[in-house]
Each structure stands twice: as structure tokens, then as C-alpha cells.
Design an enzyme around this catalytic site. Structure first.
Site, PDB file in Angstrom:
ATOM      1  N   GLY A   1     -43.622  13.152 -10.832  1.00 38.53           N
ATOM      2  CA  GLY A   1     -43.864  11.958 -10.141  1.00 38.53           C
ATOM      3  C   GLY A   1     -43.544  12.088  -8.704  1.00 38.53           C
ATOM      4  O   GLY A   1     -42.723  12.948  -8.262  1.00 38.53           O
TER       5      GLY A   1
ATOM      6  N   GLN B   1     -40.778   9.263  -0.365  1.00 38.01           N
ATOM      7  CA  GLN B   1     -40.623  10.857  -0.550  1.00 38.01           C
ATOM      8  C   GLN B   1     -41.172  11.887   0.421  1.00 38.01           C
ATOM      9  O   GLN B   1     -40.983  12.740   0.826  1.00 38.01           O
ATOM     10  CB  GLN B   1     -40.745  11.376  -2.038  1.00 38.01           C
ATOM     11  CG  GLN B   1     -39.475  10.866  -2.911  1.00 38.01           C
ATOM     12  CD  GLN B   1     -39.702  11.230  -4.245  1.00 38.01           C
ATOM     13  OE1 GLN B   1     -40.624  10.960  -4.911  1.00 38.01           O
ATOM     14  NE2 GLN B   1     -39.001  12.277  -4.637  1.00 38.01           N
TER      15      GLN B   1
ATOM     16  N   HIS C   1     -37.757   6.090 -12.773  1.00 45.92           N
ATOM     17  CA  HIS C   1     -37.408   6.740 -11.529  1.00 45.92           C
ATOM     18  C   HIS C   1     -38.154   6.577 -10.233  1.00 45.92           C
ATOM     19  O   HIS C   1     -37.575   6.139  -9.391  1.00 45.92           O
ATOM     20  CB  HIS C   1     -37.531   8.050 -12.156  1.00 45.92           C
ATOM     21  CG  HIS C   1     -37.072   9.177 -10.922  1.00 45.92           C
ATOM     22  ND1 HIS C   1     -36.183  10.005 -11.006  1.00 45.92           N
ATOM     23  CD2 HIS C   1     -37.705   9.503  -9.840  1.00 45.92           C
ATOM     24  CE1 HIS C   1     -35.941  10.815 -10.089  1.00 45.92           C
ATOM     25  NE2 HIS C   1     -36.883  10.544  -9.255  1.00 45.92           N
ATOM     26  N   GLU C   2     -39.453   6.235 -10.336  1.00 45.84           N
ATOM     27  CA  GLU C   2     -40.413   6.197  -9.211  1.00 45.84           C
ATOM     28  C   GLU C   2     -40.244   4.673  -8.890  1.00 45.84           C
ATOM     29  O   GLU C   2     -40.386   4.526  -7.671  1.00 45.84           O
ATOM     30  CB  GLU C   2     -41.998   6.467  -9.754  1.00 45.84           C
ATOM     31  CG  GLU C   2     -42.154   7.951 -10.112  1.00 45.84           C
ATOM     32  CD  GLU C   2     -41.418   8.851  -9.114  1.00 45.84           C
ATOM     33  OE1 GLU C   2     -41.475   8.691  -7.945  1.00 45.84           O
ATOM     34  OE2 GLU C   2     -41.106   9.983  -9.842  1.00 45.84           O
TER      35      GLU C   2
HETATM   36 ZN    ZN Z   1     -37.486  11.159  -7.231  1.00 46.94          ZN
END
Ligand code: ZN
Length: 169
Positions: free
Chosen positions: A45, A50, A134-135
Site C-alpha cells: 500500500g 508518502q 493503515h492507508e
Molecule cells: Zn504506511
């Protein structure tokens, strides 16, 4: 195009990202670049912050490119329901080499838009549920270490500080 991945400590990772409002060719190109960047880093992912882009956008492929048809694009994702509990090792491309057992729901349902802006709802379990959580967290400025015990989290932060001082982060 492969983007450099932003590491823990950069302000963009702690910020709530902006919604995606324009679904055009530029977004399609960005999504393609995000997949390329994620596969190059062997991740399952990747969230736009990021790569330094503060947008509510992430890509997921729990097969790490092994199965065509498992590529997921989530624009403006919201977790609408969760159930159960799993504890498994989790990592993050923005915290390379740091992994830790992290509690997540076993099932998660996400509502999002695809790259063309079409709304959809999808349920996942196990690794996929973990990836949804998480994402989506990333888009709200949350990293997985925030789900760990304070002791474990501080230990990871200390080790990262040392790496930063040594110029290795
Ligand atoms: Zn991450």
C-alpha cells in the site's frame, strides 16, 4: 515515474490530507506513478502523503503485483465499519526496517471513489482490512506506530532519532 518515499519525521505525514476533487488525466498519471513507486519498494500500500502529496488518495495491492486485478485505487476513502480483531506484524514504507505487532480489525469496509470518481464500497479481511486501515490512517496524518504501546513507540522513535543524528534517515 518512481517518487522518493517520504520518511517519518517529515511534516506532510502528520497532516490531514486534502480531498481529491478533480478526476482527470493528471490523477490517472499520479495513480500510475504511485503503483510504480509502491511496487519498486515492494509495498502492499502507498498513500499520497508518502510521496509528499497531501491528497486523500492511496493505492493498495495485497498481491504486490503478482495478481492482475488486485490493484485498488481509493480516493477519499472512509472506513465505514469494522469488526473482529487481528494482531500481526505491520510495517510502513515511511518507517523502513521498523516492524511491530499491531492490533487492527479483522474485517473492514471502506467507502471510496475510484480513479474516475465513481463511488464504491468494498469489504476486506485480514491483510486487506489491515491495508484499508493503515492507508486511510495516513490520509488523516496517523502512522501505525501510533497504534503501538507508548513504550514500544518511544523505543522506535529513539532508534530513529539516532539514525537521524547519524545522517542515516
Ligand atoms: Zn504506511
Amino acid at each position: 515515474m518512481i517518487y522518493p518515499i517520504v520518511k517519518y519525521g517529515q511534516e506532510v505525514l502528520g497532516r490531514v490530507a486534502q480531498p481529491v476533487t478533480v478526476f482527470d488525466e493528471a490523477l490517472e498519471k499520479l495513480v500510475a506513478d504511485m503503483f510504480e513507486t509502491m511496487y519498486a519498494a515492494h509495498g502492499v500500500g502507498l498513500a499520497a502523503p508518502q510521496i509528499g502529496i497531501s491528497r486523500h488518495l492511496c493505492v493498495i495491492d495485497t498481491s504486490v503485483g503478482e495478481q492482475s486485478g488486485s490493484k485498488l485505487v481509493l480516493a477519499n476513502p472512509v472506513i465505514v465499519s469494522t469488526g473482529g480483531r487481528q494482531v500481526n506484524e505491520e510495517g510502513c514504507l515511511s518507517l523502513p526496517d521498523f516492524r511491530a505487532d499491531t492490533v487492527r480489525p479483522l474485517h473492514a469496509t471502506v467507502r471510496a471513489q475510484d480513479v474516475h470518481g465513481r463511488e464504491f464500497t468494498m469489504s476486506g479481511e485480514g491483510l486487506l482490512a489491515r491495508a484499508f486501515c493503515h492507508e486511510t490512517d495516513h490520509l488523516n496524518g496517523v502512522l501505525f506506530i501510533q497504534h503501538l504501546s507508548a513504550l514500544k513507540r518511544e523505543s522506535i522513535k529513539r532508534r530513529i532519532k539516532k539514525l537521524q543524528k547519524a545522517g542515516e534517515w
